[in-house]
Write an enzyme that holds these catalytic residues in place. Sequence first.
Site, short mmCIF file in Angstrom:
data_model
loop_
_atom_site.label_atom_id
_atom_site.label_comp_id
_atom_site.label_asym_id
_atom_site.label_seq_id
_atom_site.Cartn_x
_atom_site.Cartn_y
_atom_site.Cartn_z
N GLU A 1 -2.75 -7.15 7.35
CA GLU A 1 -1.77 -6.80 8.61
C GLU A 1 -1.70 -7.87 9.58
OE1 GLU A 1 1.13 -6.03 9.01
OE2 GLU A 1 0.88 -3.71 8.50
N HIS B 1 0.54 -1.24 0.16
CA HIS B 1 -0.03 0.06 0.02
C HIS B 1 0.73 1.28 -0.02
CE1 HIS B 1 0.90 0.79 4.16
NE2 HIS B 1 0.86 -0.37 4.56
#
Length: 252
Positions: free
Chosen positions: A135, A23
Amino acid sequence: MDAVRGQGMYPLHRCKTIHLVRHAQGFHNVSGEKDHSAYMSPEFFDAALTPLGWKQVDNLQKHVHSKGISKKIELVVVSPLLRTMQTAVGVFGGGGFDDGIKAAPLMTENAGESDRPAISSLNAPPCVAMELCRERMIETDDDTLWTVDVREANEEVAERGQKFLNWLWTREESEIAIVTHSGFLIHTLSAYGDDCQPPVKEEICRPFNNCELRSMVFVDRSMAASSSSKTNFPGKIPDGTDAPSEDAVEKN
């Protein structure tokens, strides 16, 4: 044999091209670079992209279009956090609504306080949010804790990464973009490249920059994938009076 040492050849239908993307810069990255403990703050658990992060998204979006990558991708798999979804939609989405053509939005205007226009699904590949590539997970039912002793260990992240890659083989798509996180990529890719020369291993496993894209060929050498080839042709001798005789076939 020396001529092919270090090389490999695999059936195409046992390979997938995967475009791995970390990201773009999020607000947690900015604070974490100043004080690493900020990464543990609940405030940044689902951080949005910074203005610089959106510039990184725009640059990568131009790259995937200029290189023709966007036309080849059949599926985008994304971690279900705001920063990864903003990155995935900004890079692989269908652009704005200026042309007047109606299409379902992938992102609404100002989503995540981004001050960005809406992004449509027009001509964009399907996008799937997947928990396995998110994550580090917090090991509590209500996600109220955010301390180092309850987060996944590195080995657990790597194990989850293998489950994710196994899931990829259940997909029919052969060219897939994956938008995820630095830690997930590092620990998942650490299992690969040991059969290569050290520079290749390093190329596979080195950490990702924000909004970096790295393209890999993912090979199923275990025959676990059940898909058949879409391009192979059996080459049967045609039936009929003009088919070659058995003598002609033997001479050839």
